[in-house]
Design a protein around this motif. Structure first.
Motif, mmCIF file in Angstrom:
data_model
loop_
_atom_site.group_PDB
_atom_site.id
_atom_site.type_symbol
_atom_site.label_atom_id
_atom_site.label_comp_id
_atom_site.label_asym_id
_atom_site.label_seq_id
_atom_site.Cartn_x
_atom_site.Cartn_y
_atom_site.Cartn_z
ATOM 1 N N TRP A 197 0.810 -1.123 0.084
ATOM 2 C CA TRP A 197 -0.014 -0.006 0.035
ATOM 3 C C TRP A 197 0.796 1.405 -0.037
ATOM 4 C CZ3 TRP A 197 -3.899 2.287 -1.598
ATOM 5 C CH2 TRP A 197 -4.615 3.423 -1.015
ATOM 6 N N ARG A 214 0.510 3.884 -3.101
ATOM 7 C CA ARG A 214 -0.016 5.309 -2.796
ATOM 8 C C ARG A 214 0.987 6.465 -3.235
ATOM 9 N NH1 ARG A 214 0.216 7.482 2.811
ATOM 10 N NH2 ARG A 214 1.778 6.424 3.844
ATOM 11 N N ARG A 215 2.115 5.905 -3.035
ATOM 12 C CA ARG A 215 3.381 6.892 -3.145
ATOM 13 C C ARG A 215 3.861 6.937 -4.597
ATOM 14 N NH1 ARG A 215 6.429 6.407 2.627
ATOM 15 N NH2 ARG A 215 5.007 8.002 3.772
ATOM 16 N N ASP A 238 -6.220 8.591 -0.017
ATOM 17 C CA ASP A 238 -5.400 7.901 -0.896
ATOM 18 C C ASP A 238 -5.989 7.118 -1.823
ATOM 19 O OD1 ASP A 238 -3.233 9.295 0.144
ATOM 20 O OD2 ASP A 238 -2.516 8.004 1.569
ATOM 21 N N VAL A 239 -7.072 6.201 -1.272
ATOM 22 C CA VAL A 239 -7.907 5.291 -2.132
ATOM 23 C C VAL A 239 -8.500 6.025 -2.920
ATOM 24 C CG1 VAL A 239 -9.567 3.682 -1.892
ATOM 25 C CG2 VAL A 239 -7.793 3.754 -0.190
ATOM 26 N N VAL A 257 -6.084 7.020 -6.158
ATOM 27 C CA VAL A 257 -5.616 5.711 -6.461
ATOM 28 C C VAL A 257 -6.701 5.242 -7.569
ATOM 29 C CG1 VAL A 257 -5.120 3.161 -6.425
ATOM 30 C CG2 VAL A 257 -3.877 4.824 -4.860
#
Length: 732
Positions: free
Chosen positions: A340, A344-345, A389-390, A393
């Motif tokens: 994860w 995310r990064r 973040d989700v 993405v």
């Protein structure tokens, strides 16, 4: 009465060179610590710049930006009226040090450099930093002008010193110093230091957490005291995953702890403790120092108290029991959190995995599914950062994940890449697992691409290679297997880049690899095949542990498709089928079982064994199953294939580090990749030893003693003696 103190430690998900994000997370942790009444806040190692800067530590920019962040921290209103302990690199007299900076109310109290460095395994600290080897010595450090403007100080104490407040004394350890047999806390405790702090960047490894906890408990069991432990969390841009476990201990008991695996970027642990408990504990155990050479700690005095005069009714934290995760739980949590962080990064929209229906790729798929489970749990628990973040993405600002299977379908694509050598069983296993975890699944046939490449070769050379089963040579057979594997890698990246585009969605996908640590050890994979990927969550996990993990997944997540995966023999399916069934198995190809490889891997890396010393150990470990001659053949076969294939590790996909016998050439296991693969001297020593054992076995039988004769080892004879005895032995 003024004897109870409230202190805070934390786990932060810092990122190398993310100065803005790192600063924000540090400030947030200080804010939480103050809200819980803490008067002292401890952070992880090198938290300002991130631990994993590596050769960026050489750059003056890294030092400059670290001081700029420190200035922001000094000026921030939230850092007032609390002692803040932060980590950053500092250059003193043109020498780089890994330091702790303690400050209070815009004044730097002291700078404490690391004295004992981590320089093994994943760590290379002496490449960038020097240890402070001046025991009990303190020098003046001239502050940069930007800091002087805030603090009004020209110089501050720099060196091996402790902080003496009006009510207690605080001493610092940094990460590896706790693991050293001469840990600083030993002499600090004998000199009256009551609170020890440890700022760490300690990575996760399977079955390691109890070592860390036991060290901290032991540190205060022997001579009493309070121990604060802070740790990094997350991937920090590297192969390792820092697993938190921030904790507070007193007199041998853990009284507060944080999570080992979590998606929270900031976790603060506070505890209220009674200094009189330390003093009472020490009153019975500690005796006055009798050594004439003892040097007291250099104390830096500060006009500040951690306790208050009205703390009689303040409750203190009591001992708690630490429940450790099983290895199966660790595999489900650690690599999932690491994935994860990377996703995310990276700015990508999800993952793509070539799913073969075997143990390795199925394990990778299950880890991604566990990641989706953790994400849904975090969102349900109110973690706004994870939700943000989700949404970024998946490309939907209104999306709210609730079902892991539905989320999996949005961010995870699996594909079964069939060839004429693939069986219907593996195709069905891949399809069934994809359906149960919810991934977007595709079936791709690679035969057309393989024949196209072979057609090019045939047009140039006029030859068409054949499999061994069809009369071809070993070279032809190997080449035909490799072209299939490499075509799968090319197609994996093609679909990773364009499959979302074809569905009218933005973004690309990260390609996941699925080679386990044992296959990497022997090089049992094709260079630049579908094991060549962006990242690999199982590259540091053994096949044995992966099988147990899949059994755990089958039970915990009700993934019934995994039972057929576990029942099937591991196979690459690169050679022709026999009557529609797989004729090629991994263990037959490698010449040894996965369990044997785990033993050999640990002897090679952890016990530092070359061929001969490994043989000497294995003849005892495997004496009930194999004769010395059979052990010799196993050892020689391993070192041949290890050395022939070692070059593959120079290009291996960055993998999650989870096993301490990992062969990762890029950081953990630094060895040559061009060997004399005959190992002539080493193997001759083994053969001579086998001859000696046979000689003694025959001599024993002539005497009428039919008991199993113990094998003679190197401890009995030198190589020269062994050679002479073998030469005098009767010929067979």
């Amino acid at each position: 009465m003024g004897r109870k103190v409230t202190v805070a430690t934390c786990a932060l998900n810092q990122w190398a060179l993310d100065f803005e994000g790192n600063c924000e997370r540090i400030l947030r942790s200080i804010e939480v610590a103050k809200a819980h009444g803490a008067k002292y806040r401890l952070g992880p190692e090198l938290e300002i710049c991130g631990y994993g800067c590596a050769d960026h530590f050489y750059e003056s920019d890294t030092l400059l930006h670290s001081f700029q962040v420190l200035r922001n921290l000094l000026e921030a209103p939230v850092t007032q009226d609390i002692i803040c302990d932060v980590g950053m690199p500092i250059m003193h007299h043109n020498v780089r040090y890994n330091c702790r900076v303690l400050f209070l109310n815009r004044k730097i109290l002291l700078i404490r450099p690391k004295m004992l460095m981590a320089n093994h395994g994943n760590y290379r600290e002496v490449r960038w930093f020097s240890p402070w080897n001046k025991l009990r010595q303190v020098e003046e450090y001239f502050l940069p002008r930007m800091i002087q403007e805030v603090t009004g100080q020209d110089t501050v104490p720099f060196g091996d010193c402790v902080l003496s407040t009006k009510d207690t004394c605080i001493g610092t350890e940094i990460c590896a110093e706790l693991w050293n047999p001469n840990s600083p806390h030993i002499q600090m405790g004998q000199d009256g230091v009551e609170i020890f702090t440890n700022s760490s960047a300690s990575h996760h490894e399977l079955r390691k957490a109890d070592q860390r906890v036991n060290l901290i408990k032991s540190a205060t069991t022997k001579s009493g005291g309070i121990y604060l432990y802070a740790n990094q969390r997350g991937c920090d841009g590297e192969r390792v995953y820092y697993d938190g476990c921030a904790m507070v201990a007193i007199n041998g008991d853990i009284v507060a702890r944080g999570a080992q695996f979590s998606l929270d970027d900031v976790e603060v642990i506070t505890a209220t403790l009674d200094l009189e408990d330390v003093r009472s504990y020490r009153g019975e155990l500690c005796q006055p120092r009798l050594e004439s050479e003892f040097k007291p700690c250099h104390r830096i005095k500060v006009d500040y108290s951690l306790s208050s005069c009205e703390d009689v009714y303040l409750p203190t934290h009591q001992p708690i029991e630490w429940h450790f995760h099983t290895p199966e739980e660790e595999i489900s949590l650690g690599p999932a959190c690491w994935l994860w962080d990377y996703l995310r990064r990276s700015g990508q929209a999800g993952f793509l995995l070539p799913l073969s229906g075997g143990v390795d790729s199925s394990s990778t798929a299950c880890i991604v599914h566990f990641m989706c489970v953790l994400l849904c749990q975090a969102v349900e628990g109110g973690n706004g950062r994870v939700l943000e973040d989700v949404r970024r993405v998946v490309g939907d600002e209104s999306y709210r994940p609730q079902d892991p299977k539905e989320l999996c379908g949005r961010i995870f694509t699996t594909c079964y890449m069939a060839s004429e050598n693939s069986s219907e069983d593996t195709r069905n296993r891949a399809r069934d697992l994809a359906n149960q975890i919810g991934s977007t699944h595709m079936n791709i046939n690679i035969d057309m691409a393989v024949k196209g490449i072979l057609g090019i070769f045939s047009a140039v050379t006029g030859r068409w290679p054949q499999f061994r089963a069809n009369g071809g040579s070993h070279r032809e057979n190997l080449a035909l297997q490799n072209v299939q594997a490499r075509v799968r890698m090319v197609l994996a990246y093609l679909f990773a880049q364009l499959s979302l585009w074809a569905r009218g969605k933005p973004g690309g996908l990260l390609v996941l690899g699925s080679a386990n640590v044992d296959e990497s050890l022997t090089g049992y994979f094709t260079k630049y095949d579908c094991s060549s990927a962006d990242i690999n969550p199982i590259g540091g996990i053994s096949k044995t542990d992966l099988k147990r993990f899949l059994l755990y997944c089958a039970e915990q997540l009700q993934l019934t498709a995994l039972r057929s995966v576990l029942a099937a023999p591991p196979t690459a399916e690169l050679e022709p089928l026999t009557e529609g069934r797989v004729s090629q198995t991994d263990e037959a190809d490698m010449g040894m079982t996965y369990s044997e490889l785990s033993v050999i891997g640990r002897l090679r890396k952890l016990s530092k064994c070359g061929p001969f010393s490994m043989f000497c150990k294995l003849i005892h470990m495997w004496k009930d199953a194999l004769s010395p001659s059979e052990v010799a053949q196993k050892v020689k076969h391993f070192f041949r294939i290890y050395s022939v294939n070692r070059h593959k590790m120079t290009t291996v996909t960055p993998s999650y580090h989870a096993e301490n016998y990992s062969p990762d050439d890029n950081r953990f296991d630094l060895r040559p990749f061009l060997y004399n693969t005959r190992w002539s001297w080493q193997f001759r020593c083994i053969d001579d030893q086998v001859a000696v054992s046979k000689f003694h076995s025959r001599a024993s039988r002539r005497k009428g003693d039919h008991r199993r004769e113990p094998v003679i080892t190197m401890s009995c004879f030198s190589c020269t003696q062994v050679t002479q005895m073998a030469a005098n032995a009767p010929k067979q």
